[in-house]
Write a protein that holds these residues in place. Structure first.
Motif, PDB file in Angstrom:
ATOM      1  N   ASP A 196      -3.465   9.246   5.260  1.00  0.00           N
ATOM      2  CA  ASP A 196      -4.550   8.298   4.989  1.00  0.00           C
ATOM      3  C   ASP A 196      -4.092   6.856   5.237  1.00  0.00           C
ATOM      4  O   ASP A 196      -4.838   6.055   5.807  1.00  0.00           O
ATOM      5  CB  ASP A 196      -5.056   8.445   3.549  1.00  0.00           C
ATOM      6  CG  ASP A 196      -5.826   9.737   3.316  1.00  0.00           C
ATOM      7  OD1 ASP A 196      -6.212  10.403   4.309  1.00  0.00           O
ATOM      8  OD2 ASP A 196      -6.036  10.085   2.141  1.00  0.00           O
ATOM      9  N   LEU A 197      -2.873   6.524   4.828  1.00  0.00           N
ATOM     10  CA  LEU A 197      -2.345   5.173   5.049  1.00  0.00           C
ATOM     11  C   LEU A 197      -2.213   4.852   6.540  1.00  0.00           C
ATOM     12  O   LEU A 197      -2.448   3.721   6.962  1.00  0.00           O
ATOM     13  CB  LEU A 197      -0.995   5.004   4.360  1.00  0.00           C
ATOM     14  CG  LEU A 197      -1.029   4.862   2.850  1.00  0.00           C
ATOM     15  CD1 LEU A 197       0.379   4.943   2.273  1.00  0.00           C
ATOM     16  CD2 LEU A 197      -1.704   3.561   2.444  1.00  0.00           C
ATOM     17  N   ILE A 222       5.916  10.409  -1.760  1.00  0.00           N
ATOM     18  CA  ILE A 222       4.541  10.196  -1.327  1.00  0.00           C
ATOM     19  C   ILE A 222       4.032  11.496  -0.721  1.00  0.00           C
ATOM     20  O   ILE A 222       4.778  12.202  -0.029  1.00  0.00           O
ATOM     21  CB  ILE A 222       4.442   9.019  -0.322  1.00  0.00           C
ATOM     22  CG1 ILE A 222       2.982   8.672  -0.041  1.00  0.00           C
ATOM     23  CG2 ILE A 222       5.225   9.293   0.951  1.00  0.00           C
ATOM     24  CD1 ILE A 222       2.787   7.349   0.682  1.00  0.00           C
ATOM     25  N   SER A 223       2.770  11.822  -1.008  1.00  0.00           N
ATOM     26  CA  SER A 223       2.204  13.068  -0.495  1.00  0.00           C
ATOM     27  C   SER A 223       1.865  12.941   0.989  1.00  0.00           C
ATOM     28  O   SER A 223       1.632  11.841   1.506  1.00  0.00           O
ATOM     29  CB  SER A 223       0.948  13.457  -1.281  1.00  0.00           C
ATOM     30  OG  SER A 223      -0.132  12.596  -0.942  1.00  0.00           O
ATOM     31  N   HIS A 232       5.073   7.727  -6.053  1.00  0.00           N
ATOM     32  CA  HIS A 232       5.448   7.715  -7.458  1.00  0.00           C
ATOM     33  C   HIS A 232       6.909   8.137  -7.620  1.00  0.00           C
ATOM     34  O   HIS A 232       7.506   8.685  -6.703  1.00  0.00           O
ATOM     35  CB  HIS A 232       4.523   8.609  -8.289  1.00  0.00           C
ATOM     36  CG  HIS A 232       4.626  10.071  -7.949  1.00  0.00           C
ATOM     37  ND1 HIS A 232       3.926  10.648  -6.906  1.00  0.00           N
ATOM     38  CD2 HIS A 232       5.351  11.060  -8.509  1.00  0.00           C
ATOM     39  CE1 HIS A 232       4.218  11.933  -6.846  1.00  0.00           C
ATOM     40  NE2 HIS A 232       5.083  12.209  -7.803  1.00  0.00           N
ATOM     41  N   ALA A 268       0.834  -1.203   0.000  1.00  0.00           N
ATOM     42  CA  ALA A 268       0.000   0.000   0.000  1.00  0.00           C
ATOM     43  C   ALA A 268       0.869   1.255   0.000  1.00  0.00           C
ATOM     44  O   ALA A 268       0.599   2.217  -0.729  1.00  0.00           O
ATOM     45  CB  ALA A 268      -0.935  -0.007   1.206  1.00  0.00           C
ATOM     46  N   PHE A 269       1.934   1.225   0.807  1.00  0.00           N
ATOM     47  CA  PHE A 269       2.847   2.364   0.877  1.00  0.00           C
ATOM     48  C   PHE A 269       3.493   2.618  -0.481  1.00  0.00           C
ATOM     49  O   PHE A 269       3.477   3.740  -0.999  1.00  0.00           O
ATOM     50  CB  PHE A 269       3.908   2.090   1.946  1.00  0.00           C
ATOM     51  CG  PHE A 269       4.872   3.226   2.158  1.00  0.00           C
ATOM     52  CD1 PHE A 269       4.483   4.383   2.790  1.00  0.00           C
ATOM     53  CD2 PHE A 269       6.196   3.106   1.740  1.00  0.00           C
ATOM     54  CE1 PHE A 269       5.374   5.428   3.001  1.00  0.00           C
ATOM     55  CE2 PHE A 269       7.101   4.135   1.950  1.00  0.00           C
ATOM     56  CZ  PHE A 269       6.684   5.299   2.584  1.00  0.00           C
ATOM     57  N   SER A 287      -1.618  11.349   1.352  1.00  0.00           N
ATOM     58  CA  SER A 287      -1.611   9.897   1.149  1.00  0.00           C
ATOM     59  C   SER A 287      -1.015   9.180   2.357  1.00  0.00           C
ATOM     60  O   SER A 287      -1.530   8.152   2.794  1.00  0.00           O
ATOM     61  CB  SER A 287      -0.812   9.521  -0.101  1.00  0.00           C
ATOM     62  OG  SER A 287      -1.463   9.973  -1.255  1.00  0.00           O
ATOM     63  N   GLU A 337       2.548   1.643  -3.469  1.00  0.00           N
ATOM     64  CA  GLU A 337       1.564   1.977  -4.507  1.00  0.00           C
ATOM     65  C   GLU A 337       1.037   3.402  -4.392  1.00  0.00           C
ATOM     66  O   GLU A 337       0.544   3.954  -5.363  1.00  0.00           O
ATOM     67  CB  GLU A 337       0.390   0.989  -4.455  1.00  0.00           C
ATOM     68  CG  GLU A 337       0.772  -0.391  -4.936  1.00  0.00           C
ATOM     69  CD  GLU A 337      -0.277  -1.451  -4.646  1.00  0.00           C
ATOM     70  OE1 GLU A 337      -1.371  -1.108  -4.124  1.00  0.00           O
ATOM     71  OE2 GLU A 337       0.002  -2.632  -4.944  1.00  0.00           O
ATOM     72  N   ASN A 338       1.147   4.007  -3.218  1.00  0.00           N
ATOM     73  CA  ASN A 338       0.663   5.371  -3.032  1.00  0.00           C
ATOM     74  C   ASN A 338       1.706   6.432  -3.364  1.00  0.00           C
ATOM     75  O   ASN A 338       1.425   7.619  -3.289  1.00  0.00           O
ATOM     76  CB  ASN A 338       0.148   5.562  -1.604  1.00  0.00           C
ATOM     77  CG  ASN A 338      -1.283   5.144  -1.472  1.00  0.00           C
ATOM     78  OD1 ASN A 338      -2.186   5.930  -1.729  1.00  0.00           O
ATOM     79  ND2 ASN A 338      -1.509   3.878  -1.122  1.00  0.00           N
TER      80      ASN A 338
END
Length: 187
Positions: free
Chosen positions: A111-112, A104-105, A27, A21-22, A108, A24-25
């Protein structure tokens, strides 16, 4: 992503679902030498992981460029106070060479944390490491003489000598270029 995964697992063995998850969130971001990741006055929206390259953090005081840190491959970087508080940064972060970053923002990441508590723990451990480095740098700059500061830089981050300019190194070590040149000549 193996360097990022390895770095994260150095903090704690993350659950595979959390790790995925980390990753994939975030880029990949490629930036050119001298490009700024963050500028003074901007809010730091991203946490960056340096996969390739190096960056430096600096600010301006009395029209002088003051280097406060260097970050290399395998390290996280952001304007930490700005990222945490989501307020304008006092520092600039600039690529010292062409870089490839994973980022990562803030949104994001927050939220994670709601869903994956082991990520939140890894982040806390990352912040603890950041704090320790900050404290060590404070001690390093206040209680060691110029030669000791340069020798410690060579010992712990020798890559900086090839990647940063003499002026940036002198600024980071809180000495004049002339003093740095004398120290280098005497070694």
């Amino acid at each position: 992503m193996s360097k990022l995964t390895e770095t994260l697992n150095n903090f704690l063995d993350l659950d595979e679902k959390s790790l995925q998850a980390f990753l994939e969130n975030g880029h990949i971001l490629k930036i050119s030498k001298s490009k700024k990741l963050i500028e003074e006055g901007e809010v730091s929206e991203f946490l960056f992981f340096i996969q390739k390259g190096s960056v430096r953090s600096y600010y301006f005081r009395d029209d002088k460029d003051i280097t406060i840190s260097f970050s290399l491959e395998g390290e996280f970087i952001t304007s930490m106070s700005s990222f945490i508080t989501q307020t304008p940064s006092y520092e600039n972060i600039e690529a010292m060479e062409d870089c490839e970053m994973w980022c990562i923002s803030h949104k994001s990441l927050m939220d994670l944390f709601e869903e994956y508590h082991d990520l939140e723990r890894a982040y806390r451990l990352l912040l603890e490491q950041y704090y320790i480095r900050l404290e060590e740098h404070l001690i390093f700059s206040k209680f060691k003489n110029a030669r000791e500061r340069y020798e410690e830089l060579i010992q712990y981050k020798p890559e900086i000598i090839q990647k940063a300019s003499v002026g940036q190194i002198a600024s980071f070590l809180d000495m004049s270029i002339e003093t740095l040149s004398r120290i280098r000549a005497s070694l």
